[in-house]
Design a protein around this motif. Structure first.
Motif, mmCIF file in Angstrom:
data_model
loop_
_atom_site.group_PDB
_atom_site.id
_atom_site.type_symbol
_atom_site.label_atom_id
_atom_site.label_comp_id
_atom_site.label_asym_id
_atom_site.label_seq_id
_atom_site.Cartn_x
_atom_site.Cartn_y
_atom_site.Cartn_z
ATOM 1 N N ASN A 14 -104.583 13.757 79.958
ATOM 2 C CA ASN A 14 -105.069 15.051 79.523
ATOM 3 C C ASN A 14 -105.431 14.970 78.044
ATOM 4 N N MET A 15 -106.704 15.199 77.716
ATOM 5 C CA MET A 15 -107.151 15.137 76.331
ATOM 6 C C MET A 15 -106.565 16.279 75.503
ATOM 7 N N GLY A 16 -106.159 17.371 76.150
ATOM 8 C CA GLY A 16 -105.562 18.485 75.427
ATOM 9 C C GLY A 16 -104.282 18.083 74.710
ATOM 10 N N ILE A 17 -103.534 17.167 75.310
ATOM 11 C CA ILE A 17 -102.297 16.691 74.688
ATOM 12 C C ILE A 17 -102.626 15.939 73.398
ATOM 13 N N LEU A 18 -103.656 15.112 73.439
ATOM 14 C CA LEU A 18 -104.060 14.366 72.245
ATOM 15 C C LEU A 18 -104.528 15.315 71.141
ATOM 16 N N VAL A 19 -105.275 16.336 71.515
ATOM 17 C CA VAL A 19 -105.750 17.311 70.528
ATOM 18 C C VAL A 19 -104.560 18.054 69.909
ATOM 19 N N ARG A 20 -103.586 18.437 70.728
ATOM 20 C CA ARG A 20 -102.402 19.116 70.204
ATOM 21 C C ARG A 20 -101.628 18.220 69.252
ATOM 22 N N LEU A 21 -101.528 16.945 69.572
ATOM 23 C CA LEU A 21 -100.833 16.020 68.674
ATOM 24 C C LEU A 21 -101.618 15.786 67.388
ATOM 25 N N LEU A 22 -102.943 15.761 67.480
ATOM 26 C CA LEU A 22 -103.753 15.572 66.278
ATOM 27 C C LEU A 22 -103.639 16.760 65.328
ATOM 28 N N ARG A 23 -103.358 17.935 65.864
ATOM 29 C CA ARG A 23 -103.175 19.110 64.999
ATOM 30 C C ARG A 23 -101.985 18.939 64.068
ATOM 31 N N PHE A 24 -100.987 18.196 64.482
ATOM 32 C CA PHE A 24 -99.838 17.951 63.603
ATOM 33 C C PHE A 24 -100.243 17.148 62.375
ATOM 34 N N SER A 25 -101.223 16.263 62.520
ATOM 35 C CA SER A 25 -101.643 15.453 61.374
ATOM 36 C C SER A 25 -102.524 16.228 60.405
ATOM 37 N N LEU A 26 -103.016 17.412 60.799
ATOM 38 C CA LEU A 26 -103.853 18.198 59.898
ATOM 39 C C LEU A 26 -103.061 18.738 58.705
ATOM 40 N N ARG A 27 -101.749 18.764 58.815
ATOM 41 C CA ARG A 27 -100.922 19.198 57.691
ATOM 42 C C ARG A 27 -100.952 18.180 56.562
ATOM 43 N N TYR A 28 -101.378 16.973 56.851
ATOM 44 C CA TYR A 28 -101.383 15.884 55.873
ATOM 45 C C TYR A 28 -102.821 15.424 55.619
ATOM 46 N N LYS A 29 -103.709 16.377 55.329
ATOM 47 C CA LYS A 29 -105.135 16.070 55.161
ATOM 48 C C LYS A 29 -105.392 15.069 54.043
ATOM 49 N N THR A 30 -104.684 15.201 52.937
ATOM 50 C CA THR A 30 -104.909 14.299 51.809
ATOM 51 C C THR A 30 -104.552 12.873 52.175
ATOM 52 N N ARG A 31 -103.424 12.705 52.836
ATOM 53 C CA ARG A 31 -103.019 11.345 53.225
ATOM 54 C C ARG A 31 -103.938 10.765 54.286
ATOM 55 N N VAL A 32 -104.400 11.601 55.207
ATOM 56 C CA VAL A 32 -105.336 11.110 56.227
ATOM 57 C C VAL A 32 -106.644 10.690 55.558
ATOM 58 N N PHE A 33 -107.115 11.492 54.594
ATOM 59 C CA PHE A 33 -108.341 11.134 53.878
ATOM 60 C C PHE A 33 -108.161 9.825 53.108
ATOM 61 N N LEU A 34 -107.033 9.680 52.395
ATOM 62 C CA LEU A 34 -106.782 8.436 51.666
ATOM 63 C C LEU A 34 -106.660 7.243 52.610
ATOM 64 N N ASN A 35 -106.112 7.476 53.786
ATOM 65 C CA ASN A 35 -106.001 6.416 54.787
ATOM 66 C C ASN A 35 -107.387 5.948 55.232
ATOM 67 N N VAL A 36 -108.282 6.900 55.460
ATOM 68 C CA VAL A 36 -109.648 6.547 55.859
ATOM 69 C C VAL A 36 -110.365 5.807 54.732
ATOM 70 N N VAL A 37 -110.136 6.237 53.484
ATOM 71 C CA VAL A 37 -110.744 5.552 52.335
ATOM 72 C C VAL A 37 -110.221 4.124 52.239
ATOM 73 N N CYS A 38 -108.915 3.942 52.405
ATOM 74 C CA CYS A 38 -108.338 2.589 52.372
ATOM 75 C C CYS A 38 -108.888 1.719 53.493
ATOM 76 N N LEU A 39 -109.069 2.301 54.666
ATOM 77 C CA LEU A 39 -109.638 1.544 55.786
ATOM 78 C C LEU A 39 -111.076 1.128 55.482
ATOM 79 N N ALA A 40 -111.863 2.043 54.901
ATOM 80 C CA ALA A 40 -113.249 1.715 54.555
ATOM 81 C C ALA A 40 -113.305 0.639 53.475
ATOM 82 N N LEU A 41 -112.422 0.731 52.483
ATOM 83 C CA LEU A 41 -112.394 -0.293 51.436
ATOM 84 C C LEU A 41 -111.955 -1.644 51.979
#
Length: 135
Positions: A14-41
């Protein structure tokens, strides 16, 4: 809006479960953004290293015909150009390692914080249940 995907094993996901779990990571937007920047670098420096190695090999064997006319490399001698290219290779490797470490650290920190939040939410919900729920 229940989107289900059936794998070859016949188990429904069920993709709804994945979406619900991803909502928990939205509280850490800065860290997720820095993680994506580190991955790109990390990816950028990973692709830069063979390019610098190719320049060093071309200079060493005498084929210093680079795709762009680089006046800095042309004005330097062969040995100085080789030292410059090998230094750039070492710096790219160091930066790749640092950005890879940042990516790994941030990924683990985010996942641990999300797991902590999910456990606390589950615990709060179980504690809020009446005694009739457990009978």
């Amino acid at each position: 809006m229940r989107m289900e995907v059936r794998k070859r094993s016949g188990v429904k996901y069920n993709m709804g479960i994945l979406v619900r779990l991803l909502r928990f990571s939205l509280r850490y937007k800065t860290r997720v953004f820095l993680n994506v920047v580190c991955l790109a670098l990390t990816t950028l420096f990973m692709f830069a290293m063979p390019w610098f190695l190719g320049i060093a090999v071309d200079i060493a064997i005498g084929q210093d015909e680079l795709p762009s006319t680089n006046t800095l490399i042309d004005s330097l001698g062969t040995m100085a150009s080789l030292v410059l290219a090998s230094g750039a290779l070492l710096i790219a490797g160091l930066l790749r390692g640092l950005s890879g470490f940042g990516h790994t650290y941030l990924s683990q920190a985010i996942s641990q914080q999300v797991a902590f939040d999910v456990r606390n939410l589950l615990y709060r919900r179980l504690q809020a249940q009446s005694f009739a729920y457990y009978d």
